[in-house]
Design a protein around this motif. Structure first.
Motif, mmCIF file in Angstrom:
data_model
loop_
_atom_site.group_PDB
_atom_site.id
_atom_site.type_symbol
_atom_site.label_atom_id
_atom_site.label_comp_id
_atom_site.label_asym_id
_atom_site.label_seq_id
_atom_site.Cartn_x
_atom_site.Cartn_y
_atom_site.Cartn_z
ATOM 1 N N MET A 173 0.265 12.715 12.870
ATOM 2 C CA MET A 173 0.335 11.275 12.571
ATOM 3 C C MET A 173 1.764 10.742 12.681
ATOM 4 N N GLY B 44 -6.770 2.856 4.676
ATOM 5 C CA GLY B 44 -5.529 2.087 4.628
ATOM 6 C C GLY B 44 -5.726 0.650 5.076
ATOM 7 N N ILE B 45 -6.514 0.464 6.124
ATOM 8 C CA ILE B 45 -6.772 -0.903 6.605
ATOM 9 C C ILE B 45 -7.423 -1.716 5.496
ATOM 10 N N ALA C 190 -9.076 8.086 6.860
ATOM 11 C CA ALA C 190 -7.854 7.689 6.164
ATOM 12 C C ALA C 190 -7.303 6.387 6.740
ATOM 13 N N LEU D 36 -0.921 -1.526 10.160
ATOM 14 C CA LEU D 36 -1.527 -2.297 11.256
ATOM 15 C C LEU D 36 -2.148 -3.589 10.737
ATOM 16 N N ALA D 37 -2.672 -3.520 9.519
ATOM 17 C CA ALA D 37 -3.319 -4.697 8.940
ATOM 18 C C ALA D 37 -2.323 -5.609 8.239
ATOM 19 N N PHE E 76 -0.564 4.147 8.012
ATOM 20 C CA PHE E 76 -0.577 3.619 9.390
ATOM 21 C C PHE E 76 -1.613 2.503 9.495
ATOM 22 N N GLY E 77 -2.831 2.776 9.013
ATOM 23 C CA GLY E 77 -3.887 1.752 9.044
ATOM 24 C C GLY E 77 -3.473 0.510 8.282
ATOM 25 N N ALA E 78 -2.899 0.726 7.100
ATOM 26 C CA ALA E 78 -2.488 -0.414 6.263
ATOM 27 C C ALA E 78 -1.383 -1.216 6.953
ATOM 28 N N ALA F 131 0.345 -4.736 6.009
ATOM 29 C CA ALA F 131 0.930 -4.372 4.713
ATOM 30 C C ALA F 131 2.289 -3.706 4.898
ATOM 31 N N ALA G 175 -1.896 8.744 7.877
ATOM 32 C CA ALA G 175 -2.949 7.981 8.558
ATOM 33 C C ALA G 175 -3.281 6.713 7.779
ATOM 34 N N SER G 176 -3.365 6.824 6.463
ATOM 35 C CA SER G 176 -3.784 5.652 5.689
ATOM 36 C C SER G 176 -2.705 4.578 5.681
ATOM 37 N N HIS H 4 -1.780 14.569 6.069
ATOM 38 C CA HIS H 4 -2.250 13.966 7.318
ATOM 39 C C HIS H 4 -2.876 12.607 7.011
ATOM 40 N N SER H 5 -3.694 12.588 5.962
ATOM 41 C CA SER H 5 -4.330 11.334 5.566
ATOM 42 C C SER H 5 -3.343 10.369 4.920
ATOM 43 N N ILE I 232 -3.241 4.779 -2.671
ATOM 44 C CA ILE I 232 -4.348 5.577 -2.132
ATOM 45 C C ILE I 232 -4.062 7.043 -2.423
ATOM 46 N N ARG J 77 -13.288 9.038 -2.957
ATOM 47 C CA ARG J 77 -12.563 7.881 -3.508
ATOM 48 C C ARG J 77 -13.421 6.619 -3.469
ATOM 49 N N VAL K 1 0.849 -1.200 0.000
ATOM 50 C CA VAL K 1 0.000 0.000 0.000
ATOM 51 C C VAL K 1 0.887 1.254 0.000
ATOM 52 N N VAL L 276 -4.774 10.148 -1.492
ATOM 53 C CA VAL L 276 -5.378 10.845 -0.357
ATOM 54 C C VAL L 276 -5.562 12.335 -0.632
ATOM 55 N N GLU L 277 -6.306 12.971 0.269
ATOM 56 C CA GLU L 277 -6.616 14.394 0.088
ATOM 57 C C GLU L 277 -5.734 15.294 0.951
#
Lengths: 379, 290
Positions: A91, B74-75, B70, A71-72, A67-69, A74, A64-65, A60-61, A54, B111, A24, A56-57
């Motif tokens: 972030m 990502g998740i 966001a 954690l899952a 970070f989420g990926a 990636a 953040a995005s 910050h995002s 991704i 998106r 990601v 993003v806009e």
């Protein structure tokens, strides 16, 4: 197997990222890193890199995005600079506190106001307390090599921390240099498989859950311990990389400092100019050496201490902590207090102001002749 | 109802707070293969701490205030790339949704990220102690609007419909069948789904904790909170709100206002403006339905 080619810094980092096979990526434009993310978008679009991009806009995002990926499970990457890194700042700290492995490249750039798209190190150094491993490249080859190393360092089980690569905006991002690329399988073998996933439906946990005064400090102490231990492990990883690349990597590089009476300390692209200044001074019989910082966090205190005892040191800062001083100068001062060293701080190159090897040489000569103040601004 | 309590008892929620019930009803439907992303809000506290554990039996990713859309994006991207199945649900308050996190929410909606975003709207920054948000209604007292809020309630459901996402719905825990039907439908759709719950807050709205459901119900019956559903570019009213298109069928808003001390100082003029806001909202619903 190595391929010799030439690339601009942004494309060299993009190529290294492609070889690291992230799952990601988050992209948001900001000068001077934009062409790197454009290149990554091309790799994904053409299918050369199988990853989700991704769009993003905001920065910050972006953080953040990924970070989420991360954690899952990636492997993830993004890049930014200057205002973007500041906008990402919340972030950046969150990711550091959560100790999540991920990699970000920072194409260093001055911070407004006033507006400047040009190079200095202020943006990169604002994140020195955010619990990130921080590496700084001197040239395009290093930007490529350190990007690959950053993924392995970040994901290493003894480290587990986000890793930030700094490389100078325009001076490296947009300059084409000769470059040796590793083949894909060498990079695969070096970085290894990512083995890190926190989000697990069969073993649900809270991530970033409230910590009270009884426990909060314990988390911070665990990061401190991890950073204390990380340095030796990073040295091993750098050595391992050096073996496949035939380029020597260490947290600091010492150029002609073993027998030096005087030292220059610097990091980033202008270290190359400082090196030329050292050669010029040596040709005139002046025994000057260069300490170049490659790993800024964790700060290589012991490694630097070995060389600075009793020496006069000209520290080059492309940054400034207002009301305090040059940031790198302060770092070196903090380890020199009982080593009888004298630190001369030079503030130069802010907002892209060009600094020549001759100017560095002249300032070193002034240091030798005891004509230099404690802090000089090269205007 | 399923046998599992997805939100365990004994949370830090205030007496009369509907959040644990609202969440449990969602998680019962979404099931265990779900991850919740929770930005700074009352739910940060309700979701426990590192000593006492968490009441949720699904993973919870705590998020900075502006970041949940966001992080959820990502998740989901990682799950897609790593061939993992599961639901990614943002559970956010109105401050995160409509104010500080709105750019990120808008970006994720534009998106069309494959996530479910649920706003539990208690109409102010309640966790920090009742400060007005963009979603506080006109006339309501808060600690930062001691004389009552002068501006209208930001129309988040309409703004999200304007993103042309696959699904938008408004919900109320006072109508559990309508509530659960919408959660179930959202689960069957892919792409960005936005659900907005009006979530009465006893300490913030200044009412007795025993009245939570009654007030949630009155919000719908007075037409202040229309239950609706937007799908395939079409908007329709649902449940009890279908009949309330006819203004004469709505209860007077006084019945809703008088139970809440936050409206105690409401002047006749402000009440008239609040009614105008509500009438304008219903006209907008009609316009969008035709």
């Amino acid at each position: 197997m190595k391929t010799i080619t030439s690339l601009v810094g942004n494309h060299a980092v993009a190529y290294a990222v492609k070889q690291a096979k992230p799952n990601v990526l988050a992209v948001y434009p900001i000068t001077p890193q934009t062409t790197m993310l454009e290149k990554l978008a091309d790799y994904v679009s053409s299918g050369e890199l199988k990853a989700e991009l991704i769009k993003v806009e905001s920065e910050h995002s972006a953080m953040a995005s990924i970070f989420g990926a991360a954690l899952a499970g990636a492997r993830v990457f993004t890049a930014t600079a200057s205002q973007g890194l500041l906008y990402m700042g919340e972030m950046i700290y969150w990711v550091g506190g959560a100790r999540v492995p991920l990699v970000a490249a920072i194409a260093t750039r001055a911070i407004g106001a006033p507006w400047s798209i040009w190079d200095d190190h202020e943006d990169f150094l604002t994140k020195r307390d955010a619990a990130w491993i921080q590496l700084m490249a001197q040239n395009v080859q290093e930007a490529y090599d350190l990007t690959i190393q950053a993924f392995k360092i970040s994901e290493d089980k003894k480290i587990i921390a986000p890793c930030m690569l700094g490389f100078d905006g325009f001076i490296l991002t947009h300059t084409m240099e000769r470059l040796e690329l590793l083949d894909d399988s060498s990079v695969d073998n070096f970085i290894g498989k990512r083995d890190f996933s926190i989000i697990d439906f069969d073993n649900p946990v809270g991530i970033g859950t409230v910590a009270g005064p009884q426990t909060y400090m314990g988390y911070k102490y665990s990061i401190k311990k991890a950073f204390d231990g990380a340095k030796e492990r990073i040295k091993e990883i750098m050595k391992e990389y050096s073996e496949i690349s035939n380029i020597d990597y260490q947290p600091i590089e010492c150029y002609k400092c073993d027998d030096a009476d005087y030292l220059i300390a610097a990091m980033g692209a202008w270290s190359g100019d400082a090196r030329v200044a050292v050669d010029m001074l040596r040709s005139e019989g002046k025994k000057v050496g260069l300490i170049r910082i490659i790993m800024f966090r964790p700060f290589p205190k012991e490694e630097i201490s070995k060389y600075i005892k009793g020496k006069d040191i000209l520290v080059l800062d492309r940054d400034y902590s207002f009301g305090s001083g040059g940031i790198l100068a302060n770092e070196i001062k903090s380890i020199s207090y009982n080593l009888d060293s004298k630190i001369y701080s030079l503030i130069a190159g802010l907002g892209g102001k060009d600094v020549s090897e001759k100017e560095i040489k002249t300032l070193a000569e002034k240091m030798i002749n005891k004509e230099l103040g404690d802090e000089e601004w090269l205007m | 109802m399923a046998n599992v309590n997805y939100m365990l008892r004994g949370t830090a929620a205030c007496p009369g707070c509907p959040i644990p019930r609202e969440l449990n009803n969602i998680l019962e439907i979404a099931g265990k293969d779900t991850v919740l992303v929770v930005p700074a809000s009352c739910s940060t506290i309700i979701m426990g701490d590192d000593i006492h554990g968490m009441p949720s039996v699904v993973p919870v990713v705590h998020s900075p205030f502006a970041a949940p859309s966001a992080i959820a994006s990502g998740i989901k991207a990682a799950m897609n790339q790593l061939n993992k199945k599961g639901n990614v649900i943002v559970w956010a308050g109105d401050g995160s949704t409509g104010d500080i996190g709105f750019a990120s929410l808008s970006g994720a909606a534009e998106r069309n990220e494959d996530i479910i975003y649920i706003c539990y709207d208690n109409e102010a920054y309640m966790n920090t102690g009742i400060q007005r948000s963009g979603l506080t209604p006109r006339g309501a007292w808060s600690t930062t609007t001691p004389e009552g809020k002068r501006e209208f309630k930001k129309p988040l459901p309409f703004l999200m419909m304007d993103h042309k996402i696959p699904y938008v719905a408004t919900l109320s825990i006072a109508y559990p069948f309508d509530y659960e039907a919408k959660i179930k439908k959202a689960m069957t759709i892919s792409g960005f789904r936005y659900l907005h719950i009006l979530s009465p807050c006893p300490p913030g709205w200044r009412f007795d904790p025993s009245l939570t459901i009654e007030i949630a119900k009155l919000a719908v019956e007075t037409g202040i909170w229309p239950l609706m559903e937007y799908e395939n570019n079409k908007l329709k009213l649902t449940g009890p709100s279908i009949l309330l298109k006819d203004k004469s069928k709505r209860k007077p808003i006084e019945e809703y206002l008088k139970l809440q001390e936050r409206f105690k100082e409401l002047s006749d003029e402000e009440k008239r403006l609040l009614e105008e806001d509500i009438n304008a909202m219903w006209l907008e619903i009609e316009r969008r339905m035709s």
